[in-house]
Design a protein around this motif. Sequence first.
Motif, mmCIF file in Angstrom:
data_model
loop_
_atom_site.group_PDB
_atom_site.id
_atom_site.type_symbol
_atom_site.label_atom_id
_atom_site.label_comp_id
_atom_site.label_asym_id
_atom_site.label_seq_id
_atom_site.Cartn_x
_atom_site.Cartn_y
_atom_site.Cartn_z
ATOM 1 N N UNK A 101 0.814 -1.221 0.000
ATOM 2 C CA UNK A 101 0.000 0.000 0.000
ATOM 3 C C UNK A 101 0.844 1.265 0.000
ATOM 4 N N UNK A 102 2.138 1.138 0.277
ATOM 5 C CA UNK A 102 3.017 2.310 0.232
ATOM 6 C C UNK A 102 3.213 2.823 -1.195
ATOM 7 N N UNK A 103 3.069 1.943 -2.167
ATOM 8 C CA UNK A 103 3.235 2.361 -3.557
ATOM 9 C C UNK A 103 2.152 3.369 -3.901
ATOM 10 N N UNK A 104 2.562 4.536 -4.381
ATOM 11 C CA UNK A 104 1.585 5.570 -4.718
ATOM 12 C C UNK A 104 1.058 5.446 -6.140
ATOM 13 N N UNK A 105 1.648 4.539 -6.929
ATOM 14 C CA UNK A 105 1.171 4.337 -8.293
ATOM 15 C C UNK A 105 1.655 5.386 -9.277
ATOM 16 N N UNK A 106 2.794 6.017 -8.993
ATOM 17 C CA UNK A 106 3.304 7.063 -9.890
ATOM 18 C C UNK A 106 3.904 6.500 -11.173
ATOM 19 N N UNK A 107 4.433 5.288 -11.116
ATOM 20 C CA UNK A 107 5.032 4.659 -12.289
ATOM 21 C C UNK A 107 6.489 5.010 -12.537
ATOM 22 N N UNK A 108 7.090 5.804 -11.700
ATOM 23 C CA UNK A 108 8.476 6.220 -11.926
ATOM 24 C C UNK A 108 9.461 5.057 -11.850
ATOM 25 N N UNK A 109 9.177 4.093 -11.004
ATOM 26 C CA UNK A 109 10.102 2.956 -10.897
ATOM 27 C C UNK A 109 10.048 2.079 -12.147
ATOM 28 N N UNK A 110 9.002 2.215 -12.943
ATOM 29 C CA UNK A 110 8.847 1.402 -14.154
ATOM 30 C C UNK A 110 9.407 2.082 -15.400
ATOM 31 N N UNK A 111 10.058 3.211 -15.211
ATOM 32 C CA UNK A 111 10.687 3.887 -16.342
ATOM 33 C C UNK A 111 12.058 3.278 -16.602
ATOM 34 N N UNK A 112 12.464 3.261 -17.849
ATOM 35 C CA UNK A 112 13.804 2.808 -18.197
ATOM 36 C C UNK A 112 14.790 3.848 -17.677
ATOM 37 N N UNK A 113 15.811 3.363 -16.998
ATOM 38 C CA UNK A 113 16.836 4.234 -16.461
ATOM 39 C C UNK A 113 18.172 3.866 -17.083
ATOM 40 N N UNK A 114 18.979 4.875 -17.316
ATOM 41 C CA UNK A 114 20.318 4.665 -17.876
ATOM 42 C C UNK A 114 21.330 5.112 -16.830
ATOM 43 N N UNK A 115 22.368 4.297 -16.641
ATOM 44 C CA UNK A 115 23.393 4.628 -15.654
ATOM 45 C C UNK A 115 24.696 4.951 -16.349
ATOM 46 N N UNK A 116 25.283 6.074 -15.973
ATOM 47 C CA UNK A 116 26.580 6.465 -16.495
ATOM 48 C C UNK A 116 27.624 5.541 -15.883
ATOM 49 N N UNK A 117 28.320 4.795 -16.709
ATOM 50 C CA UNK A 117 29.302 3.810 -16.234
ATOM 51 C C UNK A 117 30.456 4.460 -15.471
ATOM 52 N N UNK A 118 30.775 5.701 -15.805
ATOM 53 C CA UNK A 118 31.903 6.375 -15.153
ATOM 54 C C UNK A 118 31.523 6.997 -13.814
ATOM 55 N N UNK A 119 30.348 7.622 -13.759
ATOM 56 C CA UNK A 119 29.967 8.357 -12.546
ATOM 57 C C UNK A 119 28.959 7.616 -11.673
ATOM 58 N N UNK A 120 28.265 6.640 -12.246
ATOM 59 C CA UNK A 120 27.219 5.934 -11.506
ATOM 60 C C UNK A 120 25.921 6.708 -11.445
ATOM 61 N N UNK A 121 25.900 7.902 -12.056
ATOM 62 C CA UNK A 121 24.678 8.704 -12.055
ATOM 63 C C UNK A 121 23.591 8.005 -12.867
#
Length: 148
Positions: free
Chosen positions: A23-43
Motif C-alpha cells: 500500500x506504500x506504492x503511490x502508483x506514480x510509475x516512476x520505478x517502471x521507467x527505463x533508467x540509464x546509468x553512467x558507467x563512469x559516474x554511476x549517475x
Amino acid sequence: MSAQIPFWQRKRLDEMSASEWESLCDGCGKCCLTKLEDADTGEVYYTDLACSQMNTQTCRCTSYRNRQQVVPECVVLTPENIDEFHWLPQTCAYRTLAEGRPLPHWHPLLSGSPDSVHEAGVSMGHRVIPADQVPEDDWEEHIIHWVL
C-alpha cells in the motif's frame, strides 16, 4: 492509542505486513521507467520510456503478479533491499519513509484516493511511451529531467 497512529508512522519498513508494504506504492510509475546509468559516474538518468508491462495511462503494471516471469530484469523492492535503490525518486514512499521523511499530502494513504497522485501531477500517466517502441540505440535521446 497506537491504532490511531497510521502504520507507516508507527512501524519500521521491515515490520510492515505484505499488504501494508504494497500500500506504500503511490502508483506514480516512476520505478517502471527505463533508467540509464553512467558507467563512469554511476549517475542514474530517467527516460520517458516505460516498461512494456506498464499501462501508460494508469501507471500500473499489467502483469504485476507475474512481472518477473514476463520481465526478468524487473526489480522487486523489499524492506531488506530498499537501501540498494538509490535511484528511486525523492517522491517514492519507500524511499521517503526509509529516509525518515513524511509521506506527501497527495499520497493515496493520506488522500484516500488512488487518483491523487495523478491529480497532483506526480505520476507518469500520459507522459511516457513503451520502451519497446524505441530502438535501444535511441534511448539516450529520451532522457528526462522532470521526474525528480
